[in-house]
Design a protein around this motif. Structure first.
Motif, PDB file in Angstrom:
ATOM      1  N   HIS A  93     -18.419  26.508  13.256  1.00 41.86           N
ATOM      2  CA  HIS A  93     -19.609  25.652  12.776  1.00 41.86           C
ATOM      3  C   HIS A  93     -20.655  26.044  13.688  1.00 41.86           C
ATOM      4  N   PRO A  94     -22.094  26.240  13.439  1.00 38.05           N
ATOM      5  CA  PRO A  94     -23.346  26.530  14.324  1.00 38.05           C
ATOM      6  C   PRO A  94     -23.421  25.310  15.253  1.00 38.05           C
ATOM      7  N   MET A  95     -22.909  24.339  14.919  1.00 36.84           N
ATOM      8  CA  MET A  95     -23.173  23.113  15.705  1.00 36.84           C
ATOM      9  C   MET A  95     -22.690  23.314  17.225  1.00 36.84           C
ATOM     10  N   TYR A  96     -21.662  24.131  17.253  1.00 41.93           N
ATOM     11  CA  TYR A  96     -20.978  24.191  18.456  1.00 41.93           C
ATOM     12  C   TYR A  96     -21.634  25.133  19.544  1.00 41.93           C
ATOM     13  N   ARG A  97     -22.709  25.630  18.977  1.00 41.06           N
ATOM     14  CA  ARG A  97     -23.590  26.356  19.833  1.00 41.06           C
ATOM     15  C   ARG A  97     -24.840  25.873  20.213  1.00 41.06           C
ATOM     16  N   GLN A  98     -25.027  24.420  19.758  1.00 40.56           N
ATOM     17  CA  GLN A  98     -26.092  23.925  20.392  1.00 40.56           C
ATOM     18  C   GLN A  98     -25.824  22.703  21.182  1.00 40.56           C
ATOM     19  N   GLU A  99     -27.081  22.237  21.825  1.00 41.13           N
ATOM     20  CA  GLU A  99     -26.791  21.105  22.435  1.00 41.13           C
ATOM     21  C   GLU A  99     -26.331  19.996  22.060  1.00 41.13           C
ATOM     22  N   SER A 100     -25.589  18.843  22.640  1.00 39.62           N
ATOM     23  CA  SER A 100     -25.446  17.639  22.076  1.00 39.62           C
ATOM     24  C   SER A 100     -25.788  16.775  22.964  1.00 39.62           C
ATOM     25  N   GLY A 101     -25.521  15.472  22.591  1.00 40.50           N
ATOM     26  CA  GLY A 101     -25.934  14.488  23.458  1.00 40.50           C
ATOM     27  C   GLY A 101     -25.442  14.441  24.966  1.00 40.50           C
ATOM     28  N   LEU A 102     -24.265  14.787  25.167  1.00 42.37           N
ATOM     29  CA  LEU A 102     -23.679  14.863  26.509  1.00 42.37           C
ATOM     30  C   LEU A 102     -23.611  16.237  26.982  1.00 42.37           C
ATOM     31  N   THR A 103     -24.155  17.200  26.366  1.00 42.09           N
ATOM     32  CA  THR A 103     -24.248  18.667  26.927  1.00 42.09           C
ATOM     33  C   THR A 103     -25.625  19.073  27.200  1.00 42.09           C
ATOM     34  N   PRO A 104     -26.591  18.412  27.588  1.00 38.53           N
ATOM     35  CA  PRO A 104     -28.027  18.981  27.747  1.00 38.53           C
ATOM     36  C   PRO A 104     -27.798  20.272  28.971  1.00 38.53           C
ATOM     37  N   VAL A 105     -28.918  21.066  28.882  1.00 39.78           N
ATOM     38  CA  VAL A 105     -29.008  22.320  30.038  1.00 39.78           C
ATOM     39  C   VAL A 105     -30.372  22.207  30.363  1.00 39.78           C
ATOM     40  N   ASN A 106     -30.697  22.870  31.648  1.00 38.93           N
ATOM     41  CA  ASN A 106     -32.051  22.931  31.860  1.00 38.93           C
ATOM     42  C   ASN A 106     -31.997  24.355  32.717  1.00 38.93           C
ATOM     43  N   LEU A 107     -33.046  24.639  33.101  1.00 37.43           N
ATOM     44  CA  LEU A 107     -33.538  26.025  33.494  1.00 37.43           C
ATOM     45  C   LEU A 107     -32.419  26.570  34.863  1.00 37.43           C
ATOM     46  N   ASP A 108     -32.362  25.609  35.452  1.00 38.72           N
ATOM     47  CA  ASP A 108     -31.502  25.449  36.978  1.00 38.72           C
ATOM     48  C   ASP A 108     -30.175  26.012  36.475  1.00 38.72           C
ATOM     49  N   MET A 109     -29.385  25.279  35.544  1.00 33.06           N
ATOM     50  CA  MET A 109     -28.227  25.596  35.109  1.00 33.06           C
ATOM     51  C   MET A 109     -28.043  26.956  34.384  1.00 33.06           C
ATOM     52  N   MET A 110     -28.948  27.505  33.760  1.00 33.23           N
ATOM     53  CA  MET A 110     -28.815  28.449  33.009  1.00 33.23           C
ATOM     54  C   MET A 110     -29.169  29.720  34.100  1.00 33.23           C
ATOM     55  N   ASP A 111     -29.807  29.549  34.975  1.00 30.29           N
ATOM     56  CA  ASP A 111     -29.974  30.651  36.033  1.00 30.29           C
ATOM     57  C   ASP A 111     -28.695  30.576  36.688  1.00 30.29           C
ATOM     58  N   TRP A 112     -27.907  29.213  37.090  1.00 34.11           N
ATOM     59  CA  TRP A 112     -26.733  29.305  37.669  1.00 34.11           C
ATOM     60  C   TRP A 112     -25.746  30.184  36.749  1.00 34.11           C
ATOM     61  N   ALA A 113     -25.588  29.743  35.440  1.00 28.56           N
ATOM     62  CA  ALA A 113     -24.632  30.433  34.693  1.00 28.56           C
ATOM     63  C   ALA A 113     -24.789  31.883  34.496  1.00 28.56           C
ATOM     64  N   THR A 149     -22.213   9.602  31.212  1.00 34.23           N
ATOM     65  CA  THR A 149     -22.569  10.924  32.213  1.00 34.23           C
ATOM     66  C   THR A 149     -22.768  12.480  31.451  1.00 34.23           C
ATOM     67  N   THR A 150     -23.837  12.806  31.484  1.00 33.64           N
ATOM     68  CA  THR A 150     -24.068  14.007  30.747  1.00 33.64           C
ATOM     69  C   THR A 150     -23.673  15.500  31.723  1.00 33.64           C
ATOM     70  N   ALA A 151     -23.681  16.628  31.067  1.00 40.05           N
ATOM     71  CA  ALA A 151     -23.294  17.948  31.905  1.00 40.05           C
ATOM     72  C   ALA A 151     -24.434  18.041  33.044  1.00 40.05           C
ATOM     73  N   LEU A 152     -25.815  17.647  32.578  1.00 43.11           N
ATOM     74  CA  LEU A 152     -26.947  17.884  33.579  1.00 43.11           C
ATOM     75  C   LEU A 152     -26.597  16.810  34.813  1.00 43.11           C
ATOM     76  N   ASP A 153     -26.144  15.708  34.362  1.00 46.53           N
ATOM     77  CA  ASP A 153     -25.761  14.592  35.430  1.00 46.53           C
ATOM     78  C   ASP A 153     -24.687  15.180  36.562  1.00 46.53           C
ATOM     79  N   ALA A 154     -23.716  15.908  35.849  1.00 49.86           N
ATOM     80  CA  ALA A 154     -22.722  16.258  36.601  1.00 49.86           C
ATOM     81  C   ALA A 154     -22.905  17.370  37.469  1.00 49.86           C
ATOM     82  N   PHE A 155     -23.988  18.423  36.720  1.00 52.55           N
ATOM     83  CA  PHE A 155     -24.311  19.608  37.677  1.00 52.55           C
ATOM     84  C   PHE A 155     -25.155  19.167  38.803  1.00 52.55           C
TER      85      PHE A 155
END
Length: 257
Positions: A93-113, A149-155
């Motif tokens: 399903h397309p929803m599994y390619r999108q951010e959700s409430g607990l899985t936000p991402v920022n530019l630092d995380m994208m560069d790290w990935a 706790t979100t992915a951003l918090d954990a990162f």
């Protein structure tokens, strides 16, 4: 095909009696192309009115209520499952390619990935590289985070538990254009419930456990999946009575040959 017995016990204690308790559980293994239930039993205390069904994401749920006053709510799930290699040829399903409430991402995380997968080809290989990177980045610290706790918090903090490892991996995979979803369930051994990720490799969903740095083959019993942990909690409910509560969960999974 491997056979595993599982035993799950959850005890929710209240510091004063509560009543009119309505609940929704996800504590019975699911059935899919690599997991089959050979036997199952679910018991609850106090006695309840119980119904089995399915949520909007296709996960099995057990829901019901009790009107009687009680100061503890206990539910136990046990049985035997047969497991094959962890690979699920299911729709994406397309929803599994999108951010959700607990899985936000920022530019630092994208560069790290991007750095983590530089020069790596193939969806499965990139997902595995990200899982290994998350394992190396994070330190497991029980109680350091909570269910908000979100992915951003954990990162940012670099500490957490299995739920945080899974959320971080999921957010990074999605940032790389891969479909990824959160899974809760049981793993071989003694402990509590566990969380991991499923990532779509272009043909099927594969299981990755960044907490233990493994690509899953067997020994993992799946209960439910979702966009993140908010979609598939083991227990969610409401009751009448204002009081503090504490919970205890025990899980035992053993291979039977």
């Amino acid at each position: 095909m491997d056979r595993y017995s599982y035993s799950f016990q959850s005890v929710l204690r209240f510091d004063a009696a509560v009543g009119r308790h309505f609940f929704k559980l996800r504590c019975v293994p699911c059935v899919n192309s690599c997991q089959r239930i050979l036997s199952k039993t679910l018991s609850l205390h106090p006695a309840v009115c119980l119904t089995e069904g399915m949520d909007a994401l296709g996960n099995g749920i057990q829901y019901g209520h009790t009107l009687a006053e009680h100061d503890a709510f206990v539910f136990c799930s046990y049985g035997v499952v047969a497991l094959e290699d962890y690979r699920l040829a299911e729709d994406v399903h397309p929803m599994y390619r999108q951010e959700s409430g607990l899985t936000p991402v920022n530019l630092d995380m994208m560069d790290w990935a991007r750095d983590a997968v530089r020069g790596v080809r193939g969806e499965a290989e990139r997902a595995l590289a990200l899982s290994e990177a998350v394992n190396g980045w994070m330190t497991y610290v029980a109680g350091a985070t909570d269910n908000r706790t979100t992915a951003l918090d954990a990162f940012s903090s670099r500490v957490g538990v299995c739920q945080d490892y899974a959320h971080l991996l999921i957010s990074l995979c999605r940032a790389q254009g891969m479909a990824a979803r959160y899974v809760n369930g049981f793993i071989e051994g003694v402990g509590a419930t566990h969380a991991w990720a499923e990532v779509y490799d272009g043909e099927a969903w594969i299981g990755l456990d960044p907490t233990n740095n493994v690509m899953i083959k067997t020994g993992y019993i799946k209960i439910a999946h979702g966009r993140d942990a908010n979609d598939c909690p083991v227990n969610r409910g409401m009751y009448i009575g204002g009081c503090a509560q504490e919970s205890e969960i025990r899980v035992l999974v053993e291979r039977k040959g």
